[in-house]
Design a protein around this motif. Sequence first.
Motif, PDB file in Angstrom:
ATOM      1  N   UNK A 133      71.023  31.448  41.772  1.00  0.00           N
ATOM      2  CA  UNK A 133      70.165  30.332  41.354  1.00  0.00           C
ATOM      3  C   UNK A 133      70.848  29.523  40.253  1.00  0.00           C
ATOM      4  N   UNK A 187      74.141  27.792  41.915  1.00  0.00           N
ATOM      5  CA  UNK A 187      73.867  26.653  42.799  1.00  0.00           C
ATOM      6  C   UNK A 187      72.926  25.639  42.152  1.00  0.00           C
ATOM      7  N   UNK A 188      72.573  25.859  40.922  1.00  0.00           N
ATOM      8  CA  UNK A 188      71.747  24.943  40.120  1.00  0.00           C
ATOM      9  C   UNK A 188      70.315  24.783  40.636  1.00  0.00           C
ATOM     10  N   UNK A 189      69.883  25.671  41.540  1.00  0.00           N
ATOM     11  CA  UNK A 189      68.477  25.588  41.968  1.00  0.00           C
ATOM     12  C   UNK A 189      67.576  25.978  40.789  1.00  0.00           C
ATOM     13  N   UNK A 190      68.110  26.829  39.904  1.00  0.00           N
ATOM     14  CA  UNK A 190      67.328  27.227  38.722  1.00  0.00           C
ATOM     15  C   UNK A 190      67.030  26.012  37.846  1.00  0.00           C
ATOM     16  N   UNK A 191      67.947  25.043  37.841  1.00  0.00           N
ATOM     17  CA  UNK A 191      67.736  23.845  37.014  1.00  0.00           C
ATOM     18  C   UNK A 191      66.457  23.114  37.420  1.00  0.00           C
ATOM     19  N   UNK A 192      66.202  23.071  38.733  1.00  0.00           N
ATOM     20  CA  UNK A 192      65.039  22.336  39.221  1.00  0.00           C
ATOM     21  C   UNK A 192      63.745  22.976  38.708  1.00  0.00           C
ATOM     22  N   UNK A 193      63.772  24.286  38.523  1.00  0.00           N
ATOM     23  CA  UNK A 193      62.562  24.983  38.084  1.00  0.00           C
ATOM     24  C   UNK A 193      62.439  24.960  36.565  1.00  0.00           C
TER      25      UNK A 193
END
Lengths: 287, 257
Positions: B80, B83-89
């Motif tokens: 997360x 891939x920077x998906x954590x940034x979105x959260x």
Amino acid sequence: MLEFNDVTKIFNSDLLKKPFIALDKVSFEIKPGEVIGFLGANGAGKTTSIKMAMDFIRPSSGQISYHADLGRDKVDAFKRIGYLPERPFFYPHITGREFCHYMGSLSEVSRKSIIEQIQYWGPRLKIDFALDRVIKSYSKGMLQRIGFLATLLHRPKLIILDEPLSGLDPIGRKELKDIITQVNKKGVTVFFSSHIISDVEEVCSEVIFLEKGKLVFNGEVQKIINEHLKMESIVRYVKEGKVLTHKVADNEKRNFIESLIKNNFELVSVTPEKPTLEEIFYKVKSS
Amino acid sequence: MMYLNKIAIIAYYTFREIIKSRVLLNTLILGLVLLFTTYVALSFTYGSPERVTLDFGMGMLSLSSVGIAIFMGVGLLSKEIESRTAYMIISRPVKRSAFILGKLLGLGSILTLNIFILSSFTLFLYFFVGGEFQPLILWTILFTILESLLVLFIVALFSLLAGQAISVIMTIGLYVSGHAIHSAKEALADKSIVLNTLLEAYHYILPGFYKLNIKDFLLYQKELPYMYLLNIFTYGVIYSVALILLSVIIFERKNLD
């Protein structure tokens, strides 16, 4: 809305290597209602600054503060901030619509309001046709569009976009720039980083230049252009049925125009020559 | 209330994302393989088919859930971040602790569902071949859930501190030693005071997975006191809470770059 005060970021990646100063005592303020371009070459410190603004990484020294109109604390302020990362990558197995509901519900937006926002922005961002497809089937441009839609879902007061136009084709870039302008007209402050100066010049009212982690310029786009106005004008006139252009220094402009009139040439226009933001950027950089 | 709601939202979408990635399809296939292999094994067995069924089933249950816990858990947080998906959260009004708790809860639910599916296959076959219900079956399933959750929390914690390969190796190492420690203590403790002290210290600090393994008692229909089972359960829960807290503390301070 957001303020950087003497912010420094030093990365100590390796004990044996010299620490890398990504940002060196940078101070600037994002004022409400503006479209602010965050310019700099690759590695200038733009993404590092944005990551610190979003609290993904912490500054080595200095302070980043959110104004009271955004919220009481960081979590509260994030209810009114929209953020789109550089080269966004989202959960591949859920659909675009599910992703929007996920992001919207985390931003405490009601289901009804999420649906309304999707209906409003989906067609404008030209992503409505793909909302029920799984995200892994999206192209780079589609990822950018769905990410932008998710950024707008909670009607933020400030949106922070990291290289939002990268990966888009020319038409996509134009559409997104139009939407940035449209969103700003609704009262949303836009802060976006880019290394493409013409994009920033086209959309932004203010600009922040970073160069190797240092602030080079911070101010209004028009002001910086006026400061670097060349003392030259472009004179267009008709000679033997053809429109010709001639660049003339301002102190010689009067004599040149008088000579045109004297020789019975038809004068079409006289416009002061403005430098592009790009030219100014390279000039500032080289100096 | 809003904090718990956000944990639930993150857990729900984590669960959904994993379900859609068809991990559980592998579980169903594994369940069918389990049925088939147990059937084959039964035809070579004389005597206690129900014991063979339970032995095969519970073993497979434990291995598959620990396998999922390690190989999905290692990327649960680190991927997360990468891939920077954590940034979105985290760029939403969500506390970092809610993010990590939601992710762990989401994958934890997948592990539990996986165990329910495989144990259903096992129990179906067990009762089919004439096995009788014993309360220890439920305790074994519960402890398998607890064991796989412990493994998940360990690998997630390691993944916040080290690379994925190292995290997997360290977790497998802890899992194996956590099972072997009891036998090692019994066999080696009398031979050296230093060794005894070391084993004793390990016993108190690192996870004693052997405690959660009550399959032998189940297979040989031995009774275990209720208080003993409750103590083991409490041990597993306290250890899990400690691991989660440690992960939260590290994640709160971590630079996500």
